[in-house]
Design a protein around this motif. Sequence first.
Motif, short mmCIF file in Angstrom:
data_model
loop_
_atom_site.label_atom_id
_atom_site.label_comp_id
_atom_site.label_asym_id
_atom_site.label_seq_id
_atom_site.Cartn_x
_atom_site.Cartn_y
_atom_site.Cartn_z
N SER A 139 8.01 -4.29 -50.11
CA SER A 139 6.70 -3.81 -49.82
C SER A 139 5.39 -4.60 -50.08
O SER A 139 4.55 -4.68 -49.39
CB SER A 139 6.64 -2.41 -50.50
N MET A 140 5.78 -5.64 -50.88
CA MET A 140 4.99 -6.79 -51.19
C MET A 140 4.74 -7.69 -49.90
O MET A 140 3.62 -8.14 -49.64
CB MET A 140 5.31 -7.83 -52.35
N THR A 141 5.93 -7.69 -49.04
CA THR A 141 5.66 -8.56 -47.84
C THR A 141 4.96 -7.87 -46.84
O THR A 141 4.05 -8.46 -46.32
CB THR A 141 7.13 -8.85 -47.30
N SER A 142 4.79 -6.58 -46.92
CA SER A 142 4.10 -5.76 -45.84
C SER A 142 2.59 -6.07 -46.30
O SER A 142 1.77 -6.07 -45.73
CB SER A 142 4.37 -4.31 -46.07
N VAL A 143 2.27 -6.07 -47.72
CA VAL A 143 0.73 -6.16 -48.24
C VAL A 143 0.44 -7.60 -47.79
O VAL A 143 -0.87 -7.79 -47.14
CB VAL A 143 0.99 -6.08 -49.88
N ASP A 144 1.23 -8.54 -47.88
CA ASP A 144 0.73 -10.10 -47.16
C ASP A 144 0.61 -9.91 -45.91
O ASP A 144 -0.29 -10.51 -45.38
CB ASP A 144 1.90 -10.92 -47.82
N GLU A 145 1.43 -9.29 -45.16
CA GLU A 145 1.29 -9.03 -43.55
C GLU A 145 -0.20 -8.56 -43.46
O GLU A 145 -0.91 -8.91 -42.41
CB GLU A 145 2.31 -8.61 -42.91
#
Lengths: 148, 258
Positions: A139-145
Amino acid sequence: MQNDEKLKNERNMLFIDSLADFLASTESKSSEEVREELIVEGIDPDISTNRLIEYAHKCSMDAKRKQLDHAASMRNRVETLNEKSAGRFTALSKEEIMKKMKDYLASPVLAPSFSYRDLNKKSREDLEAILEDLEAAQSMTSVDEGNE
Amino acid sequence: MKFDLELSIRIAEKQASDIIKKYGIYQPDHIRLEDIAFDLGVTIKEGSLMGASARLIRYGIHGTIRLPVTESNIARKRFSTAHELGHFVLNHRGYSLEIVCSEDDMMNWYKKDDETEANFFASELLMPESLVKKRCDVKKVSFEPVGKIAEDFRTSLTAAAIRFVRFCPEPCALVCSENYFAKWCYTSDDWKFFIPLHRKLDDRTLAADYFAGKEMYDKPLEIEAEAWIENRRVKEITEHSIALGHYGLVLTLLWLRS
């Protein structure tokens, strides 16, 4: 404590304003003359310079910490999302959890040196927790995106 | 300490120190671990976790640190978090997709290289040299300043004591004993004496009193130096011992007055 800090900041800003006004009126004078005038006004130029450097350093440090305030607000959002999705794997069997995990592990995002030989030995609850943590990391990847 | 380990420890500390600078930290309460971790790509969760103090799961450039929901000690939680963050930042690879650390890993400062590096990283992150060093410049070596560091920086006494010995200008050493035996020690750079480990504690030490079930004197006390060190020229040494009830360990500060 916070009031003291506020008062100190206000005093520093007032000092900077006054100093700027004073310096603006001394454009035609040499540095030595400016120093002497400051001393006559009861201001030690060396102490004042150090005070200004210290204040500028503090302002710079405070500005850097703003990044953590931003992180805190993003973190709260992610934690709320994670809380909402907690327990979503409770109904899955160990085999189903393993399958989901292997899908994660097959992802090219993960470093290939990771192995998962020992996963079979873990309990269903352990695997569920690992899967939850993997999802949280993802979910952190989605935050970065979202930030890009 | 082996040279390569010494070097890797310095690198680990430098990484932590860079984080301190990056976020403009100049007071203990600025060390907002959860926010720092998040900004570095790591979320922290509390949940079920058996047989470990903490666990790091990596996924690409992100990670999740899990702490056991049963852990209520703030200092231990903070150290575990900083330790796992160390594994993440230092790019340590676990044998599996996870790095699971037990309490033992965090108490053994010379066990495995990665664990040692993560411990030193955690210490620098939680108790930065820039903020702690001046607090270690004391006239009398005792657990008093150590306790103050632990309290202000919300760390364990052990972690604070290691920092204290590291930066104290006096020659001093920290010894951790368990079950009547000295388990490990950490000494200041100018400490020149050999402390025998894995040998039964001398009965003249205050630490031995604890394991003998006696009441341990809780203030610094000068005792015969050979009870702790192998050097006949030094007659007296100051010992201050403190029991760590949770772990069944005794921490001892030894000090040779200059």
